[in-house]
Design an enzyme around this catalytic site. Sequence first.
Site, mmCIF file in Angstrom:
data_model
loop_
_atom_site.group_PDB
_atom_site.id
_atom_site.type_symbol
_atom_site.label_atom_id
_atom_site.label_comp_id
_atom_site.label_asym_id
_atom_site.label_seq_id
_atom_site.Cartn_x
_atom_site.Cartn_y
_atom_site.Cartn_z
ATOM 1 N N SER A 49 11.711 2.938 -1.024
ATOM 2 C CA SER A 49 10.898 3.550 -2.075
ATOM 3 C C SER A 49 9.442 3.562 -1.625
ATOM 4 O O SER A 49 9.100 3.102 -0.534
ATOM 5 C CB SER A 49 11.030 2.774 -3.387
ATOM 6 O OG SER A 49 10.442 1.491 -3.265
ATOM 7 N N LYS A 50 8.579 4.066 -2.498
ATOM 8 C CA LYS A 50 7.156 4.196 -2.176
ATOM 9 C C LYS A 50 6.508 2.855 -1.817
ATOM 10 O O LYS A 50 5.521 2.822 -1.084
ATOM 11 C CB LYS A 50 6.405 4.815 -3.360
ATOM 12 C CG LYS A 50 6.493 6.332 -3.429
ATOM 13 C CD LYS A 50 5.686 6.954 -2.290
ATOM 14 C CE LYS A 50 5.653 8.468 -2.411
ATOM 15 N NZ LYS A 50 4.925 9.078 -1.269
ATOM 16 N N ARG A 51 7.054 1.766 -2.352
ATOM 17 C CA ARG A 51 6.428 0.475 -2.048
ATOM 18 C C ARG A 51 6.546 0.116 -0.567
ATOM 19 O O ARG A 51 5.847 -0.765 -0.075
ATOM 20 C CB ARG A 51 7.038 -0.633 -2.910
ATOM 21 C CG ARG A 51 8.482 -0.981 -2.571
ATOM 22 C CD ARG A 51 8.983 -2.156 -3.418
ATOM 23 N NE ARG A 51 10.372 -2.454 -3.142
ATOM 24 C CZ ARG A 51 11.396 -1.847 -3.698
ATOM 25 N NH1 ARG A 51 11.185 -0.892 -4.594
ATOM 26 N NH2 ARG A 51 12.639 -2.185 -3.394
ATOM 27 N N GLU A 107 5.080 13.541 4.723
ATOM 28 C CA GLU A 107 4.048 12.529 4.962
ATOM 29 C C GLU A 107 4.052 12.089 6.419
ATOM 30 O O GLU A 107 2.991 11.839 7.008
ATOM 31 C CB GLU A 107 4.283 11.328 4.045
ATOM 32 C CG GLU A 107 4.034 11.604 2.574
ATOM 33 C CD GLU A 107 4.366 10.413 1.699
ATOM 34 O OE1 GLU A 107 3.441 9.660 1.339
ATOM 35 O OE2 GLU A 107 5.566 10.230 1.382
ATOM 36 N N GLY A 166 5.971 2.339 1.754
ATOM 37 C CA GLY A 166 5.141 3.292 2.495
ATOM 38 C C GLY A 166 5.626 4.713 2.287
ATOM 39 O O GLY A 166 6.210 5.042 1.252
#
Length: 492
Positions: free
Chosen positions: A251-253, A261, A255
């Site tokens: 997940s975004k946590r 991206e 990176g």
Amino acid sequence: MSVRLRFAPSPTGYLHVGGARTALFNWLFVRRHDGTFVLRIEDTDAERSSDEMVEGILRGLRWLGLDWDEGPDIGGPHAPYFQAQRLDRYRAAAGRLVNSGHAYYCYCTPDELQAKRAAAEAQGAAWMYDRTCRSLTTDEIARREAARMPRATRFLVPEGQTTFTDLVHGAVEFDNAHIEDFVVLRSDDYPTYHLSVVVDDVEMQMTHIVRGDDHVSNTPKQVLLYAALGSAIPQFAHVPLILGPDKKRLSKRHGATSVGEYEVEGILPDAMVNFLALLGWSPGTDQEIFTRDELVAAFDLSRISGGNAVFNPEKLRWFNQQYILRMSSADILDRLRPDFARLGVDVDTRNGAARERLERIVDLYKPRAHTLTEIASQARIFLDAAIVMDEAAVQKHLSGPLLKDALEAWLQVLAGIEPFDAANLEAALRQLAAARGLKAGALIHATRVAVTGQAVSPGLFEVLELMGRETTLRRVKDAIAKTHNSKLETQN
């Protein structure tokens, strides 16, 4: 029949690395077997889907080099390839299921269903739909239809077990007693995922379904739908999920999670493909670096692991470094056009010696870089008139009256060195340091900070040669004003 596989993302977000890995596995299998790769957009969630997300997914796939044989922008014999444009097909299929006795209308309201669920939970029991509407008489159904009561369409789950053979996990069996009569068409006349995906896979003649492990629990319902629609059941392969370094779902946590991206960060598409291919799949050898053709030739669904894969950003950077090292400086420079343009350098107008200088700058940083953006960022010292000084480096390496005198003397030497190349520069600096009783390293560090602003760089003398005499003299002169009152280290 030749193999036909599909990647069917929902445009409710950009292309996630997990989705990209699933698309890659499908693509590799198709290309290995000279089959057909279909891209289908599952956009029935109108509130969350958007054209921007569709384009983001297409861009991500194109960047990875995962071309499709049928789908958006290409078309094909089973168009349209957007589910929102295929609603009539799902509604017709739901009608056929009702007519054949495999489904029935459910007039229960959301409030009624929630009340029954709450009552069961209050007693500590799990709740499944109790088939209230399955027991309605023909007359009761007719009255509800005449009154145009909202109704969903539920699939009638038969007794017994549902089994299928998974190409990764082997034989899988579900007890139908634990599968409730699930909705295939909601009261708003929109299909659920189960109906739309099966109808599309049947009409588009999918032979294999390769997708994430999180879909295993969906598979028995879909197997039942294939059978009810009189269709052959595709072969399933459920691939391991991708976890972060902490072994929790990526997940975004952790990176960056979208391939877009990583493109911006300077990851090369071939490096990303190589890295993703080895997340949950093994070639059966110790080989790690693969060309695309080698991956296609080696890929086999039987070598997909049943365990979850861990996304290691540092390993991705290592793969990227290997690919950067294998690229020519000319190719890297071409890829860095946008980055150099932001520094005011038009790569396309640099020819002859000017182009050669840019390529030499790239070569200087290539062995040290893990991403393309690192090369562009580090090249700023050659392309910007001003540099950013690291104050800690200034305090440590530009200090003391002895250093100021040494730099002033070095400035005079620099002005006369001919030719202005790495070999002559190094010889002159060491000769000057020895003559003044200084350690050469101290003058090297001071010069590095003076001309780059940093305490670390590639070989100083190669840097000075590429920087040129004029810029070097100007920056050393500016640095002399930044010296402080502590002593420069002398030779013992």
